[in-house]
Design an enzyme around this catalytic site. Structure first.
Site, PDB file in Angstrom:
ATOM      1  N   HIS A   1       0.839  -1.207   0.000  1.00 41.06           N
ATOM      2  CA  HIS A   1       0.000   0.000   0.000  1.00 41.06           C
ATOM      3  C   HIS A   1       0.874   1.257   0.000  1.00 41.06           C
ATOM      4  O   HIS A   1       0.601   2.221  -0.709  1.00 41.06           O
ATOM      5  CB  HIS A   1      -0.879   0.041   1.254  1.00 41.06           C
ATOM      6  CG  HIS A   1      -1.991  -0.972   1.258  1.00 41.06           C
ATOM      7  ND1 HIS A   1      -2.800  -1.189   0.182  1.00 41.06           N
ATOM      8  CD2 HIS A   1      -2.427  -1.828   2.240  1.00 41.06           C
ATOM      9  CE1 HIS A   1      -3.697  -2.133   0.483  1.00 41.06           C
ATOM     10  NE2 HIS A   1      -3.484  -2.538   1.722  1.00 41.06           N
TER      11      HIS A   1
ATOM     12  N   HIS B   1      -5.857  -3.361  -2.826  1.00 42.67           N
ATOM     13  CA  HIS B   1      -6.073  -4.781  -2.549  1.00 42.67           C
ATOM     14  C   HIS B   1      -6.303  -5.556  -3.841  1.00 42.67           C
ATOM     15  O   HIS B   1      -6.909  -5.048  -4.788  1.00 42.67           O
ATOM     16  CB  HIS B   1      -7.270  -4.960  -1.602  1.00 42.67           C
ATOM     17  CG  HIS B   1      -6.941  -4.622  -0.193  1.00 42.67           C
ATOM     18  ND1 HIS B   1      -7.851  -4.102   0.700  1.00 42.67           N
ATOM     19  CD2 HIS B   1      -5.770  -4.722   0.491  1.00 42.67           C
ATOM     20  CE1 HIS B   1      -7.268  -3.900   1.863  1.00 42.67           C
ATOM     21  NE2 HIS B   1      -6.000  -4.260   1.763  1.00 42.67           N
TER      22      HIS B   1
END
Lengths: 90, 436
Positions: free
Chosen positions: B129, B135
């Protein structure tokens, strides 16, 4: 006290909102999520997770919702990114 | 894979550790540094990114600042204690917290230890991230949002799954130079695991070490549709959805108020149907709880129940207690015998008891405890197994033994071990499983 069984449905909706599958509730309008919208969000969550997309909070789905995970949403909109910048600047 | 459209506009990134986990006694700073170094290296191995540990004067100006925080920590993403959310990181950019990576300090962070949450696996994910990845729904991918367990013992040899490699290379390109793959230059300075690699202190057991997969529960109870498994001074709680509230046990004394200090074994527990009171049996006494607090006037002696055996002796303790949903009666087991009670109004023992536990065919006659579900089936628990007696049937043709660990405690199916041929020449193979 020993709480009654938590309302899994409302917890599920909260979970879906938190991780980007449902728009967050709007406090100005108090608009409720529609049944169809929730079912669609559940299906999207199930497909993302590799589960059968039943659109229902079945046991596999509830189990996954209880699995430890990253705090960040799965579906990230531009608002999420802007929110982070504004929050810290303020 | 998915990216968020943000990336670092430089390839040399600095990182620092602001503080260290406070909960787990074994993850010392040296270890955390070692883990973070190699978690970053997983990403720099396949791109032209380089990670440099910030100098002491630049600790608070590093691009990626790593910290362990609890609950509200002033970034809009509060943590929620053990389980639930584990960590988060901020995407790249020119704003103050960009790249910062926060871990929930209330998790049991571990390394090479299945009893907690593997810090390396979570760190690799969060640094994804911090570099601009979102994701992924692909399996395998370290960027799947759910905790997937440790990624292996040798973190120095860890290689990103293809999905993640493609993702990071879409942002930062494919690695061009070959020799240096290090987050700390030069390569020779890569930290080695501190010694000893995994110190343990047996004299101070961590609660998480209570292994739910070993079975041997002292008591099991169905309380308002949730199943409680008691073992030693701890208990696990399973929701109606059959999900464990946490893989880690909770301390009985922190939830059930009013038991004597030092209570480390519950004999049996059941919920009384007439008034939803919860009865705890410990040794020669019993307590009645309203919700999670013991009622005044308790404990009372077990002799109140009149558990007189066939040989005229009084039971000294209770092994199992449950209300059979099939008939609404309360059953108390002790010493190979059982008594039946009606508790609709005032408790009274039914005539013709005790009877021998062996009347219940195909199940252990001295179970650890028994529960029933709403459908009326009775579940007998013993060691790490359980047996289901169908509603109203005491003498089923066969009652199958099942694994408590697998079916209730979310433990992996034991791997059968195939042994060589029978040494006595009968030619058969043996299959052994941990639950069998």
């Amino acid at each position: 006290h020993l709480a009654p069984m938590p309302d899994q449905y409302s917890r599920g909706v909260d979970w879906l909102s938190r991780y980007g599958y449902l728009p967050p509730p709007d406090p100005r309008t108090g608009q409720l999520q529609s049944k169809e919208g929730i079912e669609k969000a559940i299906k999207e969550m199930q497909r993302f997770a590799g589960l059968k997309d039943t659109g229902k909070l079945d046991s596999d789905t509830l189990k996954l919702m209880n699995t430890p995970r990253c705090s960040l949403p799965d579906i990230i909109g531009s608002k999420d990114l802007l929110k982070k910048r504004r929050r810290k600047r303020r | 894979y998915a990216t968020v459209g943000l990336r670092w506009k430089k390839s040399e990134l600095t990182w620092s550790i602001q503080n260290y986990p406070s909960l787990h006694p074994f993850l010392k700073p040296d270890y955390v540094h070692y883990i973070m170094t190699h978690a970053l290296k997983a990403w720099s191995d396949v791109t032209n990114l380089n990670f440099q540990a910030a100098s002491s004067s630049e600790q608070n100006r590093a691009d990626i600042m790593i910290s362990f925080a609890r609950s509200l920590h002033d970034d809009g993403y509060p943590f929620d204690g053990k389980g639930g959310t584990l960590a988060h990181a901020f995407f790249p950019g020119d704003y103050e917290v960009a790249g910062d990576t926060h871990f929930d300090d209330e998790e049991s962070w571990t390394y090479k230890d299945d009893s907690g949450t593997d810090l390396f696996a979570v760190a690799v994910h969060e640094f994804g991230h911090a570099l601009g990845l979102s994701h992924s729904s692909t399996s395998p991918s370290i960027m799947r949002p759910y905790y997937q367990g440790a990624v292996g013992d040798d973190i120095e040899a860890y290689i990103l799954p293809d999905d993640d490699r493609h993702a990071i290379q879409s942002l930062y390109g494919i690695k061009i130079s070959t020799p240096t793959t290090s987050p700390n230059k030069p390569t020779s300075q890569l930290p080695k695991p501190p010694n000893p690699p995994h110190p343990k202190v047996p004299s101070q057991p961590d609660p998480s070490i209570q292994n739910r997969c070993e079975g041997g529960f002292d008591a099991v109870a169905n309380i308002r549709g949730e199943i409680f498994f008691f073992k030693g001074p701890y208990f696990w709680r399973i929701q109606r959805s059959r999900s464990l509230v946490s893989l880690q046990p909770a301390l009985i004394k922190n939830f059930w108020m009013g038991l004597p200090p030092g209570t480390d074994k519950i004999d049996a527990v059941y919920e009384r149907k007439s008034d939803s009171r919860i009865i705890f049996f410990i040794g020669s006494q019993y307590w009645v709880f309203k919700d999670t607090a013991a009622m005044s006037g308790y404990p009372r002696p077990l002799s109140d129940w009149g558990l007189i055996s066939h040989d005229g002796k009084e039971a000294k303790s209770v092994e199992a207690a449950f209300v059979w949903a099939h008939n609404g009666k309360t059953y108390i087991f002790s010493g190979g015998e059982f008594w039946r009670f009606s508790e609709a109004e005032k408790r009274h023992q039914d005539a013709g008891y005790p009877r021998f536990s062996s009347l219940w065919k195909g199940v252990p006659s001295n179970p650890d405890d028994i529960i029933t579900g709403e459908e009326g089936d009775a579940y007998f628990f013993k060691n790490n197994s359980y047996w289901v007696v169908k509603s109203g049937e005491l003498d089923q043709d066969s009652v199958t033994r099942k694994s408590t660990a697998v079916d209730w405690m979310e433990c992996p199916e034991p791997t059968p071990t195939t042994l060589p041929g029978n040494p006595r020449g009968r030619g058969g193979d043996c299959n052994c499983g941990i639950s069998g």
